[in-house]
Design a protein around this motif. Sequence first.
Motif, PDB file in Angstrom:
ATOM      1  N   LYS A 324       0.842  -1.201   0.000  1.00 12.64           N
ATOM      2  CA  LYS A 324       0.000   0.000   0.000  1.00 12.64           C
ATOM      3  C   LYS A 324       0.873   1.246   0.000  1.00 12.64           C
ATOM      4  CE  LYS A 324      -3.524   2.473   2.660  1.00 12.64           C
ATOM      5  NZ  LYS A 324      -4.230   2.581   3.962  1.00 12.64           N
ATOM      6  N   ARG A 325       1.945   1.238   0.795  1.00 15.55           N
ATOM      7  CA  ARG A 325       2.845   2.386   0.872  1.00 15.55           C
ATOM      8  C   ARG A 325       3.580   2.601  -0.457  1.00 15.55           C
ATOM      9  NH1 ARG A 325       5.285   4.768   5.082  1.00 15.55           N
ATOM     10  NH2 ARG A 325       3.218   4.467   5.992  1.00 15.55           N
ATOM     11  N   LEU A 326       4.000   1.531  -1.085  1.00 16.78           N
ATOM     12  CA  LEU A 326       4.730   1.629  -2.348  1.00 16.78           C
ATOM     13  C   LEU A 326       3.864   2.160  -3.489  1.00 16.78           C
ATOM     14  CD1 LEU A 326       6.652  -1.760  -2.170  1.00 16.78           C
ATOM     15  CD2 LEU A 326       7.716   0.509  -2.144  1.00 16.78           C
ATOM     16  N   GLU A 330       1.591   9.667  -2.597  1.00 18.48           N
ATOM     17  CA  GLU A 330       2.911  10.294  -2.562  1.00 18.48           C
ATOM     18  C   GLU A 330       3.911   9.531  -3.429  1.00 18.48           C
ATOM     19  OE1 GLU A 330       6.366  11.535   0.704  1.00 18.48           O
ATOM     20  OE2 GLU A 330       4.462  10.679   1.375  1.00 18.48           O
ATOM     21  N   ALA A 331       3.886   8.200  -3.329  1.00 16.55           N
ATOM     22  CA  ALA A 331       4.823   7.382  -4.106  1.00 16.55           C
ATOM     23  C   ALA A 331       4.561   7.533  -5.600  1.00 16.55           C
ATOM     24  CB  ALA A 331       4.701   5.915  -3.695  1.00 16.55           C
ATOM     25  N   PHE A 336       6.134   9.655 -10.950  1.00 18.37           N
ATOM     26  CA  PHE A 336       5.888  10.489 -12.128  1.00 18.37           C
ATOM     27  C   PHE A 336       7.048  11.466 -12.330  1.00 18.37           C
ATOM     28  CE2 PHE A 336       4.468  14.613 -13.727  1.00 18.37           C
ATOM     29  CZ  PHE A 336       4.073  14.250 -15.008  1.00 18.37           C
ATOM     30  N   GLU A 337       7.515  12.062 -11.230  1.00 23.61           N
ATOM     31  CA  GLU A 337       8.638  13.000 -11.326  1.00 23.61           C
ATOM     32  C   GLU A 337       9.883  12.322 -11.871  1.00 23.61           C
ATOM     33  OE1 GLU A 337       9.077  16.179  -8.091  1.00 23.61           O
ATOM     34  OE2 GLU A 337       8.036  14.563  -7.044  1.00 23.61           O
ATOM     35  N   LEU A 338      10.113  11.093 -11.446  1.00 23.20           N
ATOM     36  CA  LEU A 338      11.328  10.385 -11.821  1.00 23.20           C
ATOM     37  C   LEU A 338      11.271   9.799 -13.231  1.00 23.20           C
ATOM     38  CD1 LEU A 338      12.288   8.409  -8.583  1.00 23.20           C
ATOM     39  CD2 LEU A 338      13.613  10.204  -9.697  1.00 23.20           C
ATOM     40  N   ILE A 339      10.177   9.098 -13.553  1.00 17.51           N
ATOM     41  CA  ILE A 339      10.146   8.341 -14.812  1.00 17.51           C
ATOM     42  C   ILE A 339       8.903   8.608 -15.655  1.00 17.51           C
ATOM     43  CG2 ILE A 339      11.641   6.505 -13.973  1.00 17.51           C
ATOM     44  CD1 ILE A 339       9.204   4.829 -13.351  1.00 17.51           C
ATOM     45  N   LYS A 347      -5.897  11.502  -6.775  1.00 15.78           N
ATOM     46  CA  LYS A 347      -5.335  12.740  -6.242  1.00 15.78           C
ATOM     47  C   LYS A 347      -3.961  13.008  -6.856  1.00 15.78           C
ATOM     48  CE  LYS A 347      -7.743  13.055  -1.794  1.00 15.78           C
ATOM     49  NZ  LYS A 347      -7.580  13.105  -0.317  1.00 15.78           N
ATOM     50  N   ALA A 348      -3.194  11.960  -7.023  1.00  8.72           N
ATOM     51  CA  ALA A 348      -1.884  12.127  -7.664  1.00  8.72           C
ATOM     52  C   ALA A 348      -2.063  12.589  -9.107  1.00  8.72           C
ATOM     53  CB  ALA A 348      -1.113  10.811  -7.625  1.00  8.72           C
ATOM     54  N   ALA A 349      -3.026  11.979  -9.799  1.00  7.09           N
ATOM     55  CA  ALA A 349      -3.265  12.327 -11.201  1.00  7.09           C
ATOM     56  C   ALA A 349      -3.774  13.747 -11.373  1.00  7.09           C
ATOM     57  CB  ALA A 349      -4.258  11.346 -11.818  1.00  7.09           C
ATOM     58  N   SER A 350      -4.470  14.262 -10.364  1.00  6.59           N
ATOM     59  CA  SER A 350      -5.025  15.614 -10.457  1.00  6.59           C
ATOM     60  C   SER A 350      -4.107  16.667  -9.852  1.00  6.59           C
ATOM     61  CB  SER A 350      -6.390  15.672  -9.762  1.00  6.59           C
ATOM     62  OG  SER A 350      -6.270  15.375  -8.381  1.00  6.59           O
ATOM     63  N   SER A 351      -2.918  16.258  -9.408  1.00 11.25           N
ATOM     64  CA  SER A 351      -1.977  17.209  -8.820  1.00 11.25           C
ATOM     65  C   SER A 351      -1.486  18.183  -9.888  1.00 11.25           C
ATOM     66  CB  SER A 351      -0.788  16.473  -8.205  1.00 11.25           C
ATOM     67  OG  SER A 351      -0.019  15.844  -9.214  1.00 11.25           O
TER      68      SER A 351
END
Length: 416
Positions: A324-326, A330-331, A336-339, A347-351
């Motif tokens: 779940k953490r991975l 946030e992960a 996305f930032e890295l690769i 929520k990540a997709a709408s950031s």
Amino acid sequence: MRHTNVKIISAVTALTVTLLGMTGCSNLKQEPLPEVKLSIWWSDEGDRELIDQIIEEFKTEYADEALFDITVSKENVQTSKETVLSNPDNAADIYIFADDQFEALRQAGALLEITEDADQVIEANGGVGNGACRAAMYGGRLYAYPLTSGNGYFLYYNSAYFGEEDIASLDRILEIAAENEKKMAIDFSSGWYIYSFFKGAGLELGLNTDGVTNYCNWNATDTPYKGVDVAEAMLKIAAHEGFVSCDDAGFLNGVRNGTIIAGVNGAWNVEAVKKAWGENFAAAKLPCYTLAGNSVQMCSFSGYKLLGVNPNSENCDWAMKLAKRLSDEEAQIKRFELIGECPSNVKAASSTLVQSSPAIAALAEQSEYAYAQRIAGSYWHPSYIFGITIAGGNSDDQDLQTLLDNMTMEITGKTE
């Protein structure tokens, strides 16, 4: 008497101190923390340092509950199924895999049903109706953690020609393309793309529980939208002056030479299209198309990466916590930032960061109408024959119902 009382009080005080001291010593004799060993199979995609960082943070957070020994080994996401099923007992506690391997792994009993915070995970990834959750669920139950939703397709368009209102309608896109003596492209020869029209019409295609054969009702005559309705709509599109059916190479050639100003194509061509269109590069979810007089949203196939937990793990509860953490919000943002992986977490997709990428934002928007590609190989050839027939305007004037019946029969392997 007063002297005697002092002695008694002193004795009681000494006994109290002794007892307190004994109690303090007993508190020091705590039970040792349990040792928890976990193994992870992860693909080598340039995010290994991030995975190691998350693991260290996880160890720190639960340091007062267990002593962790967590190892990470490389495993290709495309071959996880074969590796896991070759020896399930010795497979990693947590492993990454592509969603088209889901059913084989589930049927083999190689995926633990996620019971810890399952509702929370489902909600975080858009709910049961979202593509990422559909890819990770069976029978209303969650069997994997959604990680990405990047292997899909959407609408590319040149913003020098189209406004945001224009791209909502395939009819309008074709009209503008024709007015400018340009083309809008979709590969009708590929079942990957023509699925968009049939699924948008509410017709079904998928893998049977045997994992070998398909079900398909694209020739239906008793559904709200019939198969013939879809075929007729596609014929009208194919005949439009602003339309061209072409493969990947043809699409990129047209983008580069300026003849193609919009098209439905995959995420893997983002950089090439960006280079050709420059500041006019734009992307959006698929448009609506006209079907039997109504405007219908085009759907899509999409590919997802998932995290599975091995039911044979000796530490299933801890494996679920770590998986779940991975794969949490946030992960996914950090990946996305890295690769550049498209997040499945809504929520990540709408950031702001993710939305700054038009292609990733388009994939995220399309995810509501995207479905995992779970089909047997018998789908591809008959859908190709149907698609090129339609793209060619059905030049032999074949009966559309017969054309659909023949395609469906080959897709399903049924003779009646």
